[in-house]
Design a protein around this motif. Sequence first.
Motif, PDB file in Angstrom:
ATOM      1  N   HIS A  29       0.866  -1.171   0.000  1.00 50.94           N
ATOM      2  CA  HIS A  29       0.000   0.000   0.000  1.00 50.94           C
ATOM      3  C   HIS A  29       0.906   1.225   0.000  1.00 50.94           C
ATOM      4  O   HIS A  29       1.432   1.607   1.034  1.00 50.94           O
ATOM      5  N   ILE A  30       1.088   1.809  -1.160  1.00 56.10           N
ATOM      6  CA  ILE A  30       2.003   2.932  -1.322  1.00 56.10           C
ATOM      7  C   ILE A  30       1.183   4.178  -1.604  1.00 56.10           C
ATOM      8  O   ILE A  30       0.272   4.176  -2.422  1.00 56.10           O
ATOM      9  N   ARG A  31       1.512   5.262  -0.915  1.00 54.38           N
ATOM     10  CA  ARG A  31       0.788   6.526  -1.065  1.00 54.38           C
ATOM     11  C   ARG A  31       1.711   7.586  -1.660  1.00 54.38           C
ATOM     12  O   ARG A  31       2.930   7.432  -1.652  1.00 54.38           O
ATOM     13  N   LEU A  32       1.129   8.657  -2.152  1.00 58.03           N
ATOM     14  CA  LEU A  32       1.932   9.757  -2.705  1.00 58.03           C
ATOM     15  C   LEU A  32       2.924  10.300  -1.678  1.00 58.03           C
ATOM     16  O   LEU A  32       4.056  10.628  -2.012  1.00 58.03           O
ATOM     17  N   ASP A  33       2.493  10.378  -0.439  1.00 62.14           N
ATOM     18  CA  ASP A  33       3.361  10.927   0.608  1.00 62.14           C
ATOM     19  C   ASP A  33       4.589  10.059   0.874  1.00 62.14           C
ATOM     20  O   ASP A  33       5.547  10.505   1.501  1.00 62.14           O
ATOM     21  N   ASP A  34       4.579   8.815   0.402  1.00 57.92           N
ATOM     22  CA  ASP A  34       5.720   7.919   0.592  1.00 57.92           C
ATOM     23  C   ASP A  34       6.867   8.221  -0.368  1.00 57.92           C
ATOM     24  O   ASP A  34       7.958   7.690  -0.199  1.00 57.92           O
ATOM     25  N   ASN A  35       6.623   9.049  -1.376  1.00 57.90           N
ATOM     26  CA  ASN A  35       7.642   9.354  -2.372  1.00 57.90           C
ATOM     27  C   ASN A  35       8.341  10.667  -2.008  1.00 57.90           C
ATOM     28  O   ASN A  35       7.793  11.744  -2.198  1.00 57.90           O
ATOM     29  N   PRO A  36       9.573  10.590  -1.492  1.00 58.79           N
ATOM     30  CA  PRO A  36      10.268  11.805  -1.050  1.00 58.79           C
ATOM     31  C   PRO A  36      10.684  12.729  -2.190  1.00 58.79           C
ATOM     32  O   PRO A  36      11.033  13.883  -1.951  1.00 58.79           O
ATOM     33  N   LEU A  38       8.703  13.820  -4.550  1.00 60.98           N
ATOM     34  CA  LEU A  38       7.598  14.690  -4.948  1.00 60.98           C
ATOM     35  C   LEU A  38       7.490  15.860  -3.980  1.00 60.98           C
ATOM     36  O   LEU A  38       7.484  15.671  -2.765  1.00 60.98           O
ATOM     37  N   SER A  39       7.387  17.050  -4.520  1.00 62.24           N
ATOM     38  CA  SER A  39       7.281  18.235  -3.664  1.00 62.24           C
ATOM     39  C   SER A  39       5.875  18.321  -3.065  1.00 62.24           C
ATOM     40  O   SER A  39       4.903  17.849  -3.668  1.00 62.24           O
ATOM     41  N   PRO A  40       5.757  18.937  -1.901  1.00 60.80           N
ATOM     42  CA  PRO A  40       4.424  19.127  -1.307  1.00 60.80           C
ATOM     43  C   PRO A  40       3.487  19.910  -2.232  1.00 60.80           C
ATOM     44  O   PRO A  40       2.288  19.640  -2.267  1.00 60.80           O
ATOM     45  N   ALA A  41       4.028  20.845  -3.007  1.00 63.61           N
ATOM     46  CA  ALA A  41       3.198  21.618  -3.933  1.00 63.61           C
ATOM     47  C   ALA A  41       2.637  20.718  -5.037  1.00 63.61           C
ATOM     48  O   ALA A  41       1.471  20.840  -5.412  1.00 63.61           O
ATOM     49  N   TYR A  42       3.448  19.814  -5.548  1.00 69.20           N
ATOM     50  CA  TYR A  42       2.996  18.894  -6.594  1.00 69.20           C
ATOM     51  C   TYR A  42       1.923  17.942  -6.059  1.00 69.20           C
ATOM     52  O   TYR A  42       0.907  17.713  -6.708  1.00 69.20           O
ATOM     53  N   ILE A  43       2.156  17.404  -4.868  1.00 68.78           N
ATOM     54  CA  ILE A  43       1.171  16.512  -4.250  1.00 68.78           C
ATOM     55  C   ILE A  43      -0.140  17.260  -4.015  1.00 68.78           C
ATOM     56  O   ILE A  43      -1.222  16.746  -4.278  1.00 68.78           O
ATOM     57  N   GLY A  44      -0.050  18.492  -3.539  1.00 67.15           N
ATOM     58  CA  GLY A  44      -1.242  19.307  -3.326  1.00 67.15           C
ATOM     59  C   GLY A  44      -2.000  19.569  -4.611  1.00 67.15           C
ATOM     60  O   GLY A  44      -3.229  19.528  -4.644  1.00 67.15           O
ATOM     61  N   GLU A  49      -6.683  18.423  -8.111  1.00 66.49           N
ATOM     62  CA  GLU A  49      -7.144  18.136  -9.465  1.00 66.49           C
ATOM     63  C   GLU A  49      -8.047  16.900  -9.532  1.00 66.49           C
ATOM     64  O   GLU A  49      -8.984  16.854 -10.318  1.00 66.49           O
ATOM     65  N   CYS A  50      -7.770  15.913  -8.708  1.00 67.57           N
ATOM     66  CA  CYS A  50      -8.493  14.636  -8.781  1.00 67.57           C
ATOM     67  C   CYS A  50      -9.609  14.599  -7.739  1.00 67.57           C
ATOM     68  O   CYS A  50      -9.409  14.971  -6.594  1.00 67.57           O
ATOM     69  N   VAL A  51     -10.773  14.109  -8.163  1.00 69.43           N
ATOM     70  CA  VAL A  51     -11.926  14.023  -7.258  1.00 69.43           C
ATOM     71  C   VAL A  51     -12.598  12.662  -7.403  1.00 69.43           C
ATOM     72  O   VAL A  51     -12.360  11.922  -8.358  1.00 69.43           O
ATOM     73  N   GLY A  52     -13.452  12.343  -6.452  1.00 70.92           N
ATOM     74  CA  GLY A  52     -14.283  11.144  -6.532  1.00 70.92           C
ATOM     75  C   GLY A  52     -13.487   9.854  -6.539  1.00 70.92           C
ATOM     76  O   GLY A  52     -12.495   9.693  -5.833  1.00 70.92           O
ATOM     77  N   MET A  58      -6.333   6.587  -6.947  1.00 70.40           N
ATOM     78  CA  MET A  58      -4.984   6.961  -7.384  1.00 70.40           C
ATOM     79  C   MET A  58      -4.242   7.877  -6.398  1.00 70.40           C
ATOM     80  O   MET A  58      -3.024   7.895  -6.410  1.00 70.40           O
ATOM     81  N   ILE A  59      -4.955   8.628  -5.592  1.00 67.99           N
ATOM     82  CA  ILE A  59      -4.305   9.592  -4.710  1.00 67.99           C
ATOM     83  C   ILE A  59      -4.357   9.137  -3.254  1.00 67.99           C
ATOM     84  O   ILE A  59      -3.346   9.048  -2.582  1.00 67.99           O
ATOM     85  N   ASP A  60      -5.558   8.869  -2.757  1.00 68.92           N
ATOM     86  CA  ASP A  60      -5.710   8.473  -1.352  1.00 68.92           C
ATOM     87  C   ASP A  60      -5.329   7.015  -1.173  1.00 68.92           C
ATOM     88  O   ASP A  60      -4.915   6.603  -0.156  1.00 68.92           O
TER      89      ASP A  60
END
Length: 60
Positions: A29-36, A38-44, A49-52, A58-60
């Motif tokens: 179970h890998i999340r976006l926050d696990d990738n050092p 990626l900048s916080p601005a990019y993750i934000g 951009e992604c909903v539902g 893909m994000i959560d």
Amino acid sequence: MTGCEQANIAALLGGNRLVVHHVDPRSWHIRLDDNPSLSPAYIGALRAECVGLWRRRMID
């Protein structure tokens, strides 16, 4: 998902000791926050951009 039922991860420790671990990739179970890298601005931006269903899958 790759569809693989098993994976092997190998590492050479100290330049001369091979260690191999057998893992089940379906349990990762890998999340976006696990990738050092990626900048916080990019993750934000991705989260905004992604909903539902897309965001949940893909994000959560």
